[in-house]
Design a protein around this motif. Structure first.
Motif, mmCIF file in Angstrom:
data_model
loop_
_atom_site.group_PDB
_atom_site.id
_atom_site.type_symbol
_atom_site.label_atom_id
_atom_site.label_comp_id
_atom_site.label_asym_id
_atom_site.label_seq_id
_atom_site.Cartn_x
_atom_site.Cartn_y
_atom_site.Cartn_z
ATOM 1 N N SER A 119 0.825 -1.200 0.000
ATOM 2 C CA SER A 119 0.000 0.000 0.000
ATOM 3 C C SER A 119 0.861 1.253 0.000
ATOM 4 O O SER A 119 1.863 1.333 0.719
ATOM 5 N N LEU A 120 0.446 2.227 -0.805
ATOM 6 C CA LEU A 120 1.075 3.543 -0.807
ATOM 7 C C LEU A 120 0.233 4.560 -0.042
ATOM 8 O O LEU A 120 0.488 5.756 -0.116
ATOM 9 N N SER A 121 -0.756 4.082 0.685
ATOM 10 C CA SER A 121 -1.621 4.981 1.435
ATOM 11 C C SER A 121 -0.833 5.686 2.541
ATOM 12 O O SER A 121 -0.127 5.046 3.325
ATOM 13 N N VAL A 122 -0.953 6.988 2.569
ATOM 14 C CA VAL A 122 -0.265 7.789 3.585
ATOM 15 C C VAL A 122 -1.216 8.167 4.711
ATOM 16 O O VAL A 122 -0.867 8.136 5.893
ATOM 17 N N ASP A 123 -2.447 8.489 4.354
ATOM 18 C CA ASP A 123 -3.418 8.995 5.325
ATOM 19 C C ASP A 123 -3.726 7.997 6.441
ATOM 20 O O ASP A 123 -3.941 8.392 7.585
ATOM 21 N N ILE A 124 -3.778 6.705 6.096
ATOM 22 C CA ILE A 124 -4.127 5.705 7.116
ATOM 23 C C ILE A 124 -2.995 4.707 7.326
ATOM 24 O O ILE A 124 -3.224 3.589 7.805
ATOM 25 N N ILE A 207 13.662 -8.603 0.187
ATOM 26 C CA ILE A 207 13.301 -7.381 -0.551
ATOM 27 C C ILE A 207 13.667 -6.108 0.215
ATOM 28 O O ILE A 207 13.507 -5.008 -0.316
ATOM 29 N N ARG A 208 14.118 -6.253 1.458
ATOM 30 C CA ARG A 208 14.271 -5.090 2.342
ATOM 31 C C ARG A 208 15.094 -3.959 1.715
ATOM 32 O O ARG A 208 14.632 -2.815 1.618
ATOM 33 N N GLU A 209 16.301 -4.253 1.308
ATOM 34 C CA GLU A 209 17.197 -3.203 0.825
ATOM 35 C C GLU A 209 16.647 -2.524 -0.426
ATOM 36 O O GLU A 209 16.623 -1.290 -0.531
ATOM 37 N N GLU A 210 16.177 -3.327 -1.374
ATOM 38 C CA GLU A 210 15.662 -2.770 -2.627
ATOM 39 C C GLU A 210 14.384 -1.960 -2.390
ATOM 40 O O GLU A 210 14.209 -0.875 -2.953
ATOM 41 N N PHE A 211 13.503 -2.471 -1.568
ATOM 42 C CA PHE A 211 12.228 -1.809 -1.308
ATOM 43 C C PHE A 211 12.438 -0.456 -0.629
ATOM 44 O O PHE A 211 11.836 0.555 -1.011
ATOM 45 N N GLU A 212 13.301 -0.432 0.369
ATOM 46 C CA GLU A 212 13.539 0.818 1.099
ATOM 47 C C GLU A 212 14.289 1.827 0.238
ATOM 48 O O GLU A 212 14.088 3.038 0.365
ATOM 49 N N ILE A 217 10.475 3.454 2.303
ATOM 50 C CA ILE A 217 9.490 2.972 3.277
ATOM 51 C C ILE A 217 10.069 1.747 3.972
ATOM 52 O O ILE A 217 10.655 0.868 3.319
ATOM 53 N N SER A 218 9.895 1.656 5.271
ATOM 54 C CA SER A 218 10.375 0.503 6.018
ATOM 55 C C SER A 218 9.486 -0.708 5.770
ATOM 56 O O SER A 218 8.255 -0.618 5.860
ATOM 57 N N VAL A 219 10.093 -1.818 5.460
ATOM 58 C CA VAL A 219 9.339 -3.051 5.230
ATOM 59 C C VAL A 219 8.585 -3.475 6.489
ATOM 60 O O VAL A 219 7.446 -3.944 6.433
ATOM 61 N N ASP A 220 9.214 -3.310 7.636
ATOM 62 C CA ASP A 220 8.624 -3.785 8.891
ATOM 63 C C ASP A 220 7.384 -3.006 9.301
ATOM 64 O O ASP A 220 6.546 -3.517 10.043
ATOM 65 N N ASN A 221 7.256 -1.770 8.820
ATOM 66 C CA ASN A 221 6.122 -0.935 9.220
ATOM 67 C C ASN A 221 5.103 -0.737 8.107
ATOM 68 O O ASN A 221 4.230 0.120 8.202
#
Length: 384
Positions: A119-124, A207-212, A217-221
């Motif tokens: 999700s790219l949702s920022v508001d929620i 995927i952690r390094e590439e995604f962040e 965005i932190s994968v864990d959150n």
């Protein structure tokens, strides 16, 4: 725009209505080619481009699906009984799908042997579990929409071929069977996403390094679901298939194949038997049956060409171990345009809706009645 200008030039549309249509088409032209096209083609941020498409599709869905529901409930004369409720329910499903998409903001990224649905949702975004639920529900709604199209194929097939079985399966309380049918495949797809793609430590670490790096965005959150095709043994560099990933792909493809098998069988049978079977119907109902058949064909051809064909390479790419990283969510964002496109197909192909729209937006009913021949010519140009 060509079809729009052709529609405006037809004599069955009133002068006042022509002016309204010209203004509307001008606005649509401006949005597509000045704003939307520019955003997609020049923006370096594909998430923003995807969002622009999604927002336009959401507004279109609100207008088109609400209008479809209203016309079906209040202004159509020949669409009655079970099929009337089917169209209304289908319109409501489309609205729910669009609303869920706006809240969840689903996006997709392909990275080597992985497929990331997040999700790219920022508001929620602070309510991670809520957003995860919305992502799961979103995928289930799409499965339900496709399954509902298959149910409509079954209904139209039985109307044409076997009214006794139609009475047995679709009338009265027995119609509930099809609500369970649609719900079953929606829940099945949602369950596949949740249980097969819910991230564990291995998939997150992969995927952690590439995604962040790409999304900051932190994968864990994050509300995120991850398909990783293989487990890689770091000591031997050996690849072992992850069966939960295989289950996800096999399950989702199987759901689609079931619906397509039903639609192909019913559609082919209707096409082969239509000429003979329609002899038992009045001229009005013959025309209506042909329009419903054309509507169903378009309802399945559009998602096949626009959505399923582009998305299958995205889903299967991890199993081929391609070395690449790409924001494939720009393709995935096309899914949100399905509800408004579907509503427009119904309202433009079926003559009941065209007549209702003409009366609703200031057309002259008597003029429509006396210019049937011209209307049929325009219809032929537009839809054949």
């Amino acid at each position: 725009m060509f079809f729009g200008q052709l529609l405006i030039s037809s004599t069955w549309v009133s002068t006042v209505y022509k002016k309204k249509l010209r203004a509307l088409l001008s606005d649509i032209h401006y949005f597509y080619f000045t704003h939307l096209f520019h955003s997609v083609m020049t923006s370096l941020n594909l998430q923003n481009a995807s969002r622009t498409i999604a927002e336009f599709a959401f507004i279109s869905a609100l207008i088109c699906n609400s209008l479809l529901i209203y016309l079906t409930a209040k202004h159509t004369q020949n669409i009655v009984g079970v099929y009337k409720y089917m169209i209304i329910i289908f319109g409501i499903l489309g609205l729910l799908f669009s609303c869920t998409e706006m809240l969840a903001r689903p996006f997709v990224h392909n990275y080597n042997i992985s497929f990331i649905y997040f999700s790219l949702s920022v508001d929620i975004s602070t309510w991670r579990y809520l957003v995860e639920t919305l992502l799961v529900v979103y995928s289930g709604f799409y499965s339900s929409l496709i399954s509902f199209v298959a149910v409509q194929f079954i209904y139209r097939y039985l109307v044409l071929v076997n009214t006794q079985i139609l009475e047995l399966l679709f009338h009265g309380w027995k119609s509930v069977i099809w609500i369970f049918y649609v719900s079953f495949f929606g829940i099945a797809w949602s369950a596949l996403v949740y249980f097969c793609l819910y991230p564990n430590s291995y998939s997150k670490d992969y995927i952690r390094e590439e995604f962040e790096k790409v999304y900051n965005i932190s994968v864990d959150n994050s509300a995120i679901f991850i398909l990783v095709a293989y487990n890689i043994d770091p000591s031997t560099n050996e690849y072992k298939i992850r069966w939960e990933s295989v289950t996800m792909i096999a399950g989702s493809v199987s759901i689609l194949l079931i619906q397509y098998a039903i639609m192909i069988f019913c559609g082919t049978s209707m096409h082969l038997q239509m000429t003979e079977k329609l002899k038992n119907f009045s001229a009005v109902h013959q025309r209506l049956q042909k329009q419903f058949f054309k509507t169903l064909i378009l309802q399945i051809c559009v998602p096949t060409v626009l959505f399923h064909m582009p998305i299958f390479p995205v889903l299967l790419a991890p199993f081929f171990n391609f070395k690449f990283s790409y924001q494939t969510g720009i393709i995935y964002s096309l899914f949100c345009s399905y509800p408004p496109i579907d509503a427009l197909i119904i309202m433009t192909v079926v003559s009941d809706y065209r007549s209702a729209l003409t009366k609703l937006f200031g057309g002259n009913h008597q003029q429509v009645a006396t210019t049937t021949g011209r209307t049929e010519i325009v219809t032929t140009l537009l839809y054949t």
